[in-house]
Design a protein around this motif. Structure first.
Motif, PDB file in Angstrom:
ATOM      1  N   LEU A   1       0.887  -1.170   0.000  1.00 18.76           N
ATOM      2  CA  LEU A   1       0.000   0.000   0.000  1.00 18.76           C
ATOM      3  C   LEU A   1       0.918   1.211   0.000  1.00 18.76           C
ATOM      4  O   LEU A   1       1.680   1.420   0.939  1.00 18.76           O
ATOM      5  N   LEU A   2       0.863   2.002  -1.074  1.00 14.38           N
ATOM      6  CA  LEU A   2       1.887   3.022  -1.277  1.00 14.38           C
ATOM      7  C   LEU A   2       1.294   4.434  -1.350  1.00 14.38           C
ATOM      8  O   LEU A   2       0.455   4.726  -2.200  1.00 14.38           O
ATOM      9  N   ASP A   3       1.742   5.264  -0.437  1.00 10.05           N
ATOM     10  CA  ASP A   3       1.368   6.688  -0.498  1.00 10.05           C
ATOM     11  C   ASP A   3       2.308   7.350  -1.508  1.00 10.05           C
ATOM     12  O   ASP A   3       3.429   6.890  -1.718  1.00 10.05           O
ATOM     13  N   LEU A   4       1.857   8.419  -2.136  1.00  9.50           N
ATOM     14  CA  LEU A   4       2.704   9.040  -3.160  1.00  9.50           C
ATOM     15  C   LEU A   4       3.583  10.155  -2.617  1.00  9.50           C
ATOM     16  O   LEU A   4       4.783  10.191  -2.835  1.00  9.50           O
ATOM     17  N   MET A   5       2.979  11.086  -1.892  1.00  9.93           N
ATOM     18  CA  MET A   5       3.758  12.236  -1.437  1.00  9.93           C
ATOM     19  C   MET A   5       4.285  11.985  -0.044  1.00  9.93           C
ATOM     20  O   MET A   5       3.560  12.043   0.933  1.00  9.93           O
ATOM     21  N   MET A   6       5.578  11.679   0.003  1.00 11.24           N
ATOM     22  CA  MET A   6       6.226  11.393   1.282  1.00 11.24           C
ATOM     23  C   MET A   6       7.590  12.046   1.286  1.00 11.24           C
ATOM     24  O   MET A   6       8.206  12.200   0.234  1.00 11.24           O
ATOM     25  N   PRO A   7       8.084  12.388   2.455  1.00 10.22           N
ATOM     26  CA  PRO A   7       9.449  12.880   2.521  1.00 10.22           C
ATOM     27  C   PRO A   7      10.437  11.742   2.295  1.00 10.22           C
ATOM     28  O   PRO A   7      10.081  10.573   2.416  1.00 10.22           O
ATOM     29  N   ARG A   8      11.644  12.083   2.012  1.00  5.76           N
ATOM     30  CA  ARG A   8      12.737  11.107   1.825  1.00  5.76           C
ATOM     31  C   ARG A   8      12.362  10.006   0.846  1.00  5.76           C
ATOM     32  O   ARG A   8      12.059   8.899   1.236  1.00  5.76           O
ATOM     33  N   LYS A   9      12.359  10.322  -0.370  1.00  2.00           N
ATOM     34  CA  LYS A   9      12.012   9.463  -1.509  1.00  2.00           C
ATOM     35  C   LYS A   9      10.505   9.235  -1.585  1.00  2.00           C
ATOM     36  O   LYS A   9       9.894   8.667  -0.695  1.00  2.00           O
ATOM     37  N   SER A  10       9.940   9.703  -2.692  1.00  2.00           N
ATOM     38  CA  SER A  10       8.490   9.666  -2.846  1.00  2.00           C
ATOM     39  C   SER A  10       8.026   8.270  -3.216  1.00  2.00           C
ATOM     40  O   SER A  10       8.816   7.360  -3.481  1.00  2.00           O
ATOM     41  N   GLY A  11       6.677   8.132  -3.217  1.00  2.00           N
ATOM     42  CA  GLY A  11       6.061   6.864  -3.603  1.00  2.00           C
ATOM     43  C   GLY A  11       6.424   6.483  -5.030  1.00  2.00           C
ATOM     44  O   GLY A  11       6.570   5.298  -5.358  1.00  2.00           O
ATOM     45  N   VAL A  12       6.581   7.485  -5.883  1.00  2.00           N
ATOM     46  CA  VAL A  12       6.931   7.215  -7.281  1.00  2.00           C
ATOM     47  C   VAL A  12       8.297   6.531  -7.350  1.00  2.00           C
ATOM     48  O   VAL A  12       8.504   5.582  -8.104  1.00  2.00           O
ATOM     49  N   HIS A  13       9.183   7.012  -6.499  1.00  2.00           N
ATOM     50  CA  HIS A  13      10.525   6.441  -6.434  1.00  2.00           C
ATOM     51  C   HIS A  13      10.452   4.952  -6.041  1.00  2.00           C
ATOM     52  O   HIS A  13      11.090   4.095  -6.653  1.00  2.00           O
ATOM     53  N   VAL A  14       9.640   4.688  -5.009  1.00  2.00           N
ATOM     54  CA  VAL A  14       9.471   3.312  -4.534  1.00  2.00           C
ATOM     55  C   VAL A  14       8.870   2.452  -5.642  1.00  2.00           C
ATOM     56  O   VAL A  14       9.313   1.331  -5.903  1.00  2.00           O
ATOM     57  N   TYR A  15       7.848   3.022  -6.311  1.00  2.00           N
ATOM     58  CA  TYR A  15       7.170   2.307  -7.402  1.00  2.00           C
ATOM     59  C   TYR A  15       8.179   1.898  -8.470  1.00  2.00           C
ATOM     60  O   TYR A  15       8.257   0.736  -8.874  1.00  2.00           O
ATOM     61  N   ASN A  16       8.974   2.886  -8.936  1.00  2.00           N
ATOM     62  CA  ASN A  16       9.947   2.609  -9.994  1.00  2.00           C
ATOM     63  C   ASN A  16      10.990   1.575  -9.552  1.00  2.00           C
ATOM     64  O   ASN A  16      11.363   0.691 -10.318  1.00  2.00           O
ATOM     65  N   HIS A  17      11.408   1.709  -8.301  1.00  2.00           N
ATOM     66  CA  HIS A  17      12.383   0.770  -7.744  1.00  2.00           C
ATOM     67  C   HIS A  17      11.844  -0.659  -7.804  1.00  2.00           C
ATOM     68  O   HIS A  17      12.526  -1.587  -8.241  1.00  2.00           O
ATOM     69  N   MET A  18      10.583  -0.809  -7.392  1.00  2.00           N
ATOM     70  CA  MET A  18       9.979  -2.144  -7.348  1.00  2.00           C
ATOM     71  C   MET A  18       9.813  -2.732  -8.740  1.00  2.00           C
ATOM     72  O   MET A  18      10.055  -3.911  -8.972  1.00  2.00           O
ATOM     73  N   ARG A  19       9.384  -1.868  -9.688  1.00  2.00           N
ATOM     74  CA  ARG A  19       9.135  -2.383 -11.036  1.00  2.00           C
ATOM     75  C   ARG A  19      10.445  -2.751 -11.761  1.00  2.00           C
ATOM     76  O   ARG A  19      10.447  -3.565 -12.663  1.00  2.00           O
ATOM     77  N   GLU A  20      11.523  -2.140 -11.325  1.00  2.00           N
ATOM     78  CA  GLU A  20      12.812  -2.415 -11.966  1.00  2.00           C
ATOM     79  C   GLU A  20      13.464  -3.699 -11.444  1.00  2.00           C
ATOM     80  O   GLU A  20      14.210  -4.370 -12.152  1.00  2.00           O
ATOM     81  N   LYS A  21      13.193  -4.014 -10.161  1.00  2.00           N
ATOM     82  CA  LYS A  21      13.813  -5.211  -9.565  1.00  2.00           C
ATOM     83  C   LYS A  21      13.004  -6.449  -9.941  1.00  2.00           C
ATOM     84  O   LYS A  21      11.815  -6.523  -9.648  1.00  2.00           O
ATOM     85  N   PRO A  22      13.613  -7.439 -10.558  1.00  2.00           N
ATOM     86  CA  PRO A  22      12.873  -8.633 -10.999  1.00  2.00           C
ATOM     87  C   PRO A  22      12.153  -9.333  -9.852  1.00  2.00           C
ATOM     88  O   PRO A  22      11.016  -9.777 -10.031  1.00  2.00           O
ATOM     89  N   ASP A  23      12.780  -9.398  -8.671  1.00  2.00           N
ATOM     90  CA  ASP A  23      12.142 -10.115  -7.560  1.00  2.00           C
ATOM     91  C   ASP A  23      10.989  -9.340  -6.940  1.00  2.00           C
ATOM     92  O   ASP A  23      10.171  -9.893  -6.236  1.00  2.00           O
ATOM     93  N   LEU A  24      10.902  -8.008  -7.211  1.00  2.00           N
ATOM     94  CA  LEU A  24       9.832  -7.183  -6.629  1.00  2.00           C
ATOM     95  C   LEU A  24       8.761  -6.815  -7.658  1.00  2.00           C
ATOM     96  O   LEU A  24       7.669  -6.382  -7.307  1.00  2.00           O
ATOM     97  N   ALA A  25       9.097  -7.017  -8.949  1.00  2.00           N
ATOM     98  CA  ALA A  25       8.250  -6.501 -10.023  1.00  2.00           C
ATOM     99  C   ALA A  25       6.841  -7.069 -10.000  1.00  2.00           C
ATOM    100  O   ALA A  25       5.896  -6.412 -10.422  1.00  2.00           O
TER     101      ALA A  25
END
Lengths: 507, 149
Positions: free
Chosen positions: B53-77
């Motif tokens: 469950l991901l909020d978008l506007m957060m301090p210290r790396k936004s939800g978008v950052h987390v989203y992109n990170h997850m989609r890029e990692k094969p084990d998290l995608a």
């Protein structure tokens, strides 16, 4: 926004309502020039007239001469020498300016219309004779001569010989080829004067006629062109300065009335468009405001719903700890509604600050006390560095409390949003005899110049659900209502400092 | 059936964490909490959750950052992501599809203000589901159940 802004026309004196027209330029420059030119042409044509008259005079002189020769010959033949001369003497003086003389071979004037010259003898070497009688000889080198002299008056002199024809030789010896001569003189002076007078008269009359024609044309132009044009110009100026209700009434028919109609139609269209634009802008502004508020309320509602949900579950589970948590969540949402409501009211309301002697340092302390707990839970420390000399100042207590609350809340948020932000400092100091500066400084996330430029814009917020986008606008409004101002210093990652400049009034 | 499933809540607002946690707890899910993007990355690295469950506007790396990170990692995608946000209107990007929305007059103003930071980053973000604040517990749990079935 209205369309007036850019099209303001500077007021002019009424005299300049008359257009600086082509008409006037024609009148001032072209009319005198044309008049003079026309007169000169007429005068020049008069010169030609003079030549014609000169030729006519010549013909008169020649005819007179021929007639005289004929008369002399006839009278000689009939031996009635004096009879035709008497007749001529009676007739010729009536021909104004004409003098006729008959001179015999000895040079003696035997007949003259000027009786004083009768019997006189001309000097053959004199200026009027020597042209033909070279060296004063009785023999002339030419047969017929025209002499014009211009010593006093211009004279046209026509000289012709009286030949010794066969009919003459009954009485005159045949060896004499000429018996004398006839001299006709016409004074040109009076005629020339007359011609000059006529030339001048024609030129002046022509010039005046042209002038009158042009002035009349100008007047008619002014009436049928200038007046409608002035109306059109006044109309265009009125419309230009923003009066879109103005209509131009031109009574003349033709192009100008078409132009006026077009102008009126365009103005009406412009007025309609302006109204639509104002309406659209108003709707857009309302839309923005409503959307901003809805967004803020959505987040607040989320808090209330969260609190309510947790409270419901706590009641079901009979869990007092959970109940306290739920209550805290609800309280925080209520506080947010309160903040939004105050900000909205303060933002919209045009109210004079209710000034009373207030201890500014005490307000700072109250704000810090209120926010200390939530700041602490986010690992942010709030410190106060207050100048005790400030004392009581004339301030609106509620407004000043709200402004500081907004600034310190922002500072705490700026810290929690950064990696290392952990400190908010509120300073009060006397900056001069007339000024106090309240500074709220943090070592939080800081701002880019883009964010900084939009800070005091209504509904601008970088804080997603937590910000109303009104907080800093309200701070600015409060500062200005007190006769002060807000300044900001900030760099991304370097924290921010907000300076509230307030006038100092010793209470 | 669902008691073995673990959900990662990525949310900076304390109140919202309490809310989401209570909803998940009531429906037998286990959960962990990350207070910002950076913490979320750490949690993801530590153990793979079943859903985020991901909020978008957060301090210290936004939800978008987390989203992109997850989609890029094969084990998290493959981990389902539900974005929980209040900022969807503001960004001018349809978070369901990651496409830019035609903006109306106020949307433009809002994008300049509230969603400006996210606007460009959100293009291409297409989560498995979107929950807009205020959160409707029934609708949230319905989506969670659906994605974890």
């Amino acid at each position: 926004m209205s369309l007036n802004g850019n099209n303001r026309v500077s007021p002019r004196d009424p005299a300049s309502d008359r257009p600086p027209t082509v008409q006037r330029r024609i009148l001032v420059r072209l009319v005198p020039l044309l008049t003079l030119l026309f007169a000169a042409v007429l005068y020049w044509l008069g010169e030609d007239l003079e030549k014609t008259l000169y030729s006519a005079n010549m013909e008169i002189a020649r005819q007179s001469n021929v007639m005289t020769v004929y008369a002399v010959e006839t009278s000689m033949i009939t031996d009635s020498v004096h009879q035709p001369w008497d007749l001529m003497a009676q007739q010729f003086p009536r021909v104004e300016g004409t003098e006729i003389e008959v001179i015999n071979a000895k040079g003696v004037v035997v007949f003259s219309t000027n009786s004083t010259r009768l019997g006189t003898r001309g000097e053959l070497s004199g200026p009027s004779c020597s042209g033909c009688h070279e060296g004063g000889t009785t023999r002339a080198t030419t047969e017929t001569t025209v002499i014009t002299t211009s010593e006093k008056e211009d004279h046209l002199v026509f000289v012709a010989p009286l030949r010794n024809t066969k009919s003459c030789q009954k009485c005159h010896p045949a060896q004499e080829s000429k018996l004398g001569m006839v001299r006709v003189q016409r004074a040109l002076g009076p005629i020339q004067g007359y011609i000059r007078a006529m030339q001048t008269g024609v030129a002046v009359a022509g010039g005046i006629a042209l002038l009158i024609t042009m002035l009349t044309t100008q007047m008619l132009l002014g009436r049928y062109l200038g007046r409608p044009l002035r109306k059109l110009m006044a109309g265009a100026r009125a419309i230009g300065s923003g009066n879109l209700q103005h209509t131009v009434e031109v009574s003349s028919r033709g192009e100008l009335s078409v132009l006026a109609d077009t102008l009126n139609a365009s103005t009406a269209r412009l007025a309609r468009l302006q109204e639509e634009l104002v309406q659209t802008e108003r709707l857009a502004a309302v839309g923005e405001t409503v959307a901003g508020l809805a967004h803020c309320l959505k987040n607040t509602l989320n808090g209330l719903r969260a609190g309510q949900y947790v409270v419901d579950r706590a009641v079901e589970l009979n869990d007092p700890e959970k109940l306290r948590t739920g209550r805290r969540v609800m309280k925080s949402a209520v506080a947010q509604v309160e903040r939004l409501t105050f900000d909205m009211l303060y933002y919209i309301k045009e109210r004079e600050p209710e000034l009373e002697p207030v201890d500014l340092n005490q307000i700072v302390q109250e704000v810090i006390d209120v926010l200390q707990e939530s700041a602490g839970s986010q690992k942010v420390d709030i410190r106060a560095e207050l100048d005790p000399e400030i004392g009581a100042q004339a301030l609106d207590r509620t407004a000043m409390y709200r402004a500081l609350l907004n600034l310190v809340t922002n500072a705490i948020d700026a810290c929690t949003e950064s990696e290392s932000g952990d400190l908010v400092v509120v300073r009060s100091r006397i900056a001069g005899p007339d000024e106090i500066i309240l500074t709220v400084e943090d070592n939080g996330i800081g701002m880019s110049s883009e964010v900084r430029s939009k800070l005091f814009t209504r509904l601008f917020s970088t804080k997603a659900g937590r910000g109303t986008g009104l907080g800093l606008s309200v701070v600015k409004k409060i500062a200005e209502a007190h006769g002060g101002s807000v300044a900001v210093e900030s760099e991304p990652g370097q924290g921010s400092a907000f300076h509230l400049h307030l006038p100092r009034a010793s209470a | 059936m669902s008691d073995s499933k673990e959900i990662l809540i990525v949310e900076d607002s304390e109140d919202n964490v309490i809310f989401l946690a209570q909803i998940l707890e009531d429906h037998g899910y286990r959960f962990r909490v990350a207070r910002n993007g950076k913490e979320a990355m750490a949690e993801l690295g530590e153990r793979r959750p079943d859903l985020v469950l991901l909020d978008l506007m957060m301090p210290r790396k936004s939800g978008v950052h987390v989203y992109n990170h997850m989609r890029e990692k094969p084990d998290l995608a493959k981990i389902p992501i539900i974005i929980v946000t209040g900022a969807s209107v503001a960004t001018g990007v349809d978070i369901r599809t990651g496409e830019e929305q035609p903006r109306d007059s106020y949307g433009d103003e809002m994008a300049r203000g509230l969603g400006a930071v996210l606007h460009d980053a959100l293009k291409g973000v297409a989560p498995d589901a979107l929950i807009e604040k205020p959160i409707e517990p029934q609708s949230l749990i319905h989506k969670v159940n659906e994605l974890l079935r």
